[in-house]
Design a protein around this motif. Sequence first.
Motif, PDB file in Angstrom:
ATOM      1  N   ILE A   1       1.082  -1.179  -0.209  1.00  0.00           N
ATOM      2  CA  ILE A   1       0.019   0.603   0.071  1.00  0.00           C
ATOM      3  C   ILE A   1       0.966   0.968  -0.342  1.00  0.00           C
ATOM      4  N   TYR A   2       2.383   0.910   0.984  1.00  0.00           N
ATOM      5  CA  TYR A   2       2.711   2.270   0.662  1.00  0.00           C
ATOM      6  C   TYR A   2       4.519   1.592  -0.019  1.00  0.00           C
ATOM      7  N   LYS A   3       4.878   2.866  -0.844  1.00  0.00           N
ATOM      8  CA  LYS A   3       6.469   2.014  -1.099  1.00  0.00           C
ATOM      9  C   LYS A   3       7.401   1.554   0.050  1.00  0.00           C
ATOM     10  N   THR A   4       7.283   2.730   0.776  1.00  0.00           N
ATOM     11  CA  THR A   4       8.636   2.325   2.229  1.00  0.00           C
ATOM     12  C   THR A   4       7.534   1.930   3.215  1.00  0.00           C
ATOM     13  N   ARG A   5       8.260   1.780   4.495  1.00  0.00           N
ATOM     14  CA  ARG A   5       7.192   1.160   5.472  1.00  0.00           C
ATOM     15  C   ARG A   5       7.662   2.908   6.297  1.00  0.00           C
ATOM     16  N   THR A   6       9.037   3.409   6.497  1.00  0.00           N
ATOM     17  CA  THR A   6       8.634   5.289   6.570  1.00  0.00           C
ATOM     18  C   THR A   6       7.935   5.975   6.173  1.00  0.00           C
TER      19      THR A   6
ATOM     20  N   CYS B   1       0.553   6.960   9.051  1.00  0.00           N
ATOM     21  CA  CYS B   1       0.051   6.527  10.537  1.00  0.00           C
ATOM     22  C   CYS B   1      -0.455   7.936  11.873  1.00  0.00           C
ATOM     23  N   LYS B   2       0.847   8.476  11.179  1.00  0.00           N
ATOM     24  CA  LYS B   2       1.965   8.953  12.076  1.00  0.00           C
ATOM     25  C   LYS B   2       0.799  10.792  11.852  1.00  0.00           C
ATOM     26  N   LYS B   3       0.748  10.720  10.863  1.00  0.00           N
ATOM     27  CA  LYS B   3      -0.442  11.546  10.524  1.00  0.00           C
ATOM     28  C   LYS B   3      -1.912  12.013  10.129  1.00  0.00           C
ATOM     29  N   GLY B   4      -2.684  10.767  11.063  1.00  0.00           N
ATOM     30  CA  GLY B   4      -4.420  10.181  11.195  1.00  0.00           C
ATOM     31  C   GLY B   4      -4.909   9.884   9.686  1.00  0.00           C
ATOM     32  N   GLN B   5      -3.963   9.331   8.819  1.00  0.00           N
ATOM     33  CA  GLN B   5      -4.216   8.979   7.804  1.00  0.00           C
ATOM     34  C   GLN B   5      -4.328   7.232   7.236  1.00  0.00           C
TER      35      GLN B   5
ATOM     36  N   GLY C   1     -12.495   3.552  12.287  1.00  0.00           N
ATOM     37  CA  GLY C   1     -12.876   4.580  12.799  1.00  0.00           C
ATOM     38  C   GLY C   1     -11.436   5.516  14.049  1.00  0.00           C
ATOM     39  N   ALA C   2     -10.312   4.538  14.243  1.00  0.00           N
ATOM     40  CA  ALA C   2      -9.421   4.909  15.610  1.00  0.00           C
ATOM     41  C   ALA C   2      -8.146   5.188  14.717  1.00  0.00           C
ATOM     42  N   LYS C   3      -7.527   5.984  14.886  1.00  0.00           N
ATOM     43  CA  LYS C   3      -6.116   6.435  14.324  1.00  0.00           C
ATOM     44  C   LYS C   3      -5.014   5.550  14.779  1.00  0.00           C
ATOM     45  N   MET C   4      -4.301   5.376  13.705  1.00  0.00           N
ATOM     46  CA  MET C   4      -3.694   4.042  14.260  1.00  0.00           C
ATOM     47  C   MET C   4      -2.342   4.637  14.619  1.00  0.00           C
ATOM     48  N   LYS C   5      -1.278   4.492  15.403  1.00  0.00           N
ATOM     49  CA  LYS C   5       0.316   5.332  15.691  1.00  0.00           C
ATOM     50  C   LYS C   5       1.055   3.790  14.883  1.00  0.00           C
ATOM     51  N   PRO C   6       1.368   3.441  14.097  1.00  0.00           N
ATOM     52  CA  PRO C   6       2.785   2.811  13.460  1.00  0.00           C
ATOM     53  C   PRO C   6       2.907   1.484  14.111  1.00  0.00           C
ATOM     54  N   SER C   7       2.916   1.421  16.073  1.00  0.00           N
ATOM     55  CA  SER C   7       3.176   0.066  16.386  1.00  0.00           C
ATOM     56  C   SER C   7       1.809  -0.216  17.203  1.00  0.00           C
ATOM     57  N   LYS C   8       1.036   0.246  16.540  1.00  0.00           N
ATOM     58  CA  LYS C   8      -0.638  -0.432  17.254  1.00  0.00           C
ATOM     59  C   LYS C   8      -0.514  -2.041  15.828  1.00  0.00           C
TER      60      LYS C   8
END
Length: 141
Positions: A14-19, A25-29, A34-41
Amino acid sequence: MEARIDKWLWAARIYKTRTMAADACKKGQVTIGGAKMKPSKTVREGDVVEVRKPPVTYSFRVLQCIEKRVGARLIPEVLENVTPREQYDLLEMSKISGFVGRAKGLGRPTKKDRRDIDAFEQDIPMFGFEFDFDDEEEGDS
């Protein structure tokens, strides 16, 4: 089985890089239910992950939790695209009217924009409507 959401987004292509996945995730995209996810979730099988890439919000059902990138042929085994048709219609409309959304001050249309505008204007008949007026009305004789 579980996997980190940023790793899964990258592994599922879905994304080219993990970064890039972690930044989204950090930007809330990226949301689940409906719950925003942090990268570590973590993400589980059966979850519906919504990814906002303006102007469209894509929806994917997780079929397998993976953290290692797979080939493009294996993606149907990893996720199911459940994005509503309206989102793709929105994407089409933004592609068609791409030159309209230019921010003020970004300059004149490019050569490609000018050709697209000219092609669009040629498709719209402005003048030369053909009306079929009968000079004689039936039954006047």
